[in-house]
Design an enzyme around this catalytic site. Structure first.
Site, PDB file in Angstrom:
ATOM      1  CB  CYS A  18      -0.908  -0.006   1.229  1.00 21.93           C
ATOM      2  SG  CYS A  18      -2.063   1.367   1.183  1.00 21.93           S
ATOM      3  CB  CYS A  74      -3.600   4.501  -6.143  1.00 17.86           C
ATOM      4  SG  CYS A  74      -3.475   2.763  -5.689  1.00 17.86           S
TER       5      CYS A  74
HETATM    6  O1  PYC Z   1      -1.664   3.734  -2.359  1.00 16.22           O
HETATM    7  O2  PYC Z   1      -1.104   1.722  -3.046  1.00 16.22           O
HETATM    8  C1  PYC Z   1      -1.920   2.520  -2.576  1.00 16.22           C
HETATM    9  C2  PYC Z   1      -3.270   2.028  -2.220  1.00 16.22           C
HETATM   10  C3  PYC Z   1      -3.774   0.779  -2.439  1.00 16.22           C
HETATM   11  C4  PYC Z   1      -5.089   0.794  -1.949  1.00 16.22           C
HETATM   12  C5  PYC Z   1      -5.339   2.042  -1.437  1.00 16.22           C
HETATM   13  N1  PYC Z   1      -4.204   2.791  -1.613  1.00 16.22           N
END
Ligand code: PYC
Length: 318
Positions: A94, A244
């Protein structure tokens, strides 16, 4: 799953990374007998899954909430071992959570600017706390697995996308025709959910049967200083408020594979909420090592009370 019958208090620090929350448990969690992180995650999910549900489900959490449990690292050089989880289970890697955990450790005074090692289920991750409080991390090796995979969705017609790994599996789609904006969240969710269901029903996955549980819709930038905007649909049915970290890594892998971004050049990835990560990469054989930079802020320092006389103390989902 066995549930505790005594009152328990968990010490928790909340942060957000570009709008996406991370709830880090710094004390009070059940002790785990497993040695490896895989054993510890199995133990958590089989015997103490209430920790996850109490923190990520309502009434304390919501679908976008990501939890992080800090554990004693095996390597004495590491600053912590971390297990990430969300409203439906335990996460591979994450990115926004790594930045959130780094900001939390800095807030606690446990780390100073410089490089730090974090143990995760996806492998060791080195993050850098910068002097200006921003955080960058070198992600796990990432790669594009398949290019231009066509699928037929019930309401959004034929779509194509690349399948890439950035710590989680992603289907990255550019030809969805949707505006990526906060005014269009419902359509973005419906389209992403159909893509997810179509991939599942057609048995389309990542390498070694990896489940593609993140859908990334990409579009033209929503701010002048960005290269693109994304909407990332997460396994629990919510979208990532940040760009993300693993999704930006998957995007970098696709750009690298198609020769659209050179090693060391910066890609500015905005999220649908308008927050931004910067990404660069180095080549490593047929994969890349992405470096993602972002910032997180602590929002709360909380004592979570788990009181078994409360019928909703372990959380509920709707
Ligand atoms: O930032 O890799 C990330 C992530 C995965 C799910 C929510 N954030």
């Amino acid at each position: 799953m066995p549930l505790p019958t005594d009152r328990i208090e968990l010490s928790v620090i909340d942060s957000h990374t570009g709008g996406e929350p991370t709830r880090t448990i710094i004390g009070g969690a059940p002790s785990l007998s497993g040695e490896t992180i895989a054993e510890q995650i199995a133990e958590l999910s089989e015997e103490h899954d209430w920790v996850r549900t109490a923190l990520t489900h309502e009434p304390r959490g919501y679908e976008a909430m990501v939890g992080a449990l800090l554990l004693q690292p095996e390597n004495s050089e590491a600053v912590a071992r971390v297990v990430f989880f969300n409203n439906v289970g335990y996460l591979g890697m994450c990115g926004h959570g790594t930045i959130g955990v780094a900001a939390t450790l800095a807030y606690l005074g446990n780390i100073s600017p410089g490089d730090h090692l974090l143990e995760t289920i996806a492998g060791d991750v080195v993050f850098t706390l910068h002097e200006d409080n921003r955080v960058s991390f070198a992600n796990v090796p990432s790669y594009r697995y398949r290019e231009t995979v066509a699928i037929q969705t019930p309401n959004f017609g034929e779509l194509t996308g690349d399948i890439a790994f950035g710590g989680n599996w992603f289907y990255l789609c550019n030809d969805h025709g949707l505006e990526i904006s906060m005014d269009n969240l419902e359509q973005l969710r419906l389209c992403s959910r159909e893509i997810r269901q179509t991939l599942d029903s057609e048995g389309i996955g990542g390498a070694d049967g990896g489940v593609i549980d993140h859908i990334e819709l990409v579009g033209p930038p929503n701010r002048e200083d960005a290269d693109a905007v994304n909407y990332v649909y997460c396994p629990g049915g919510e979208y990532d408020r940040s760009p993300c970290g693993t999704g930006t890594s998957a995007k970098l892998a696709c750009l690298a594979a198609s020769g659209k971004l050179a090693p060391g050049d910066t890609w500015r990835q905005a999220s649908v909420t308008g927050s931004m990560f910067e990404g660069t990469y180095q080549s490593s054989g047929d994969k890349i090592i992405p470096r993602i930079m972002g910032e997180a802020f602590v929002t709360a320092e909380t004592k979570v009370v788990i009181d078994p006389i409360d019928p909703l103390t372990f959380g509920f989902r709707h």
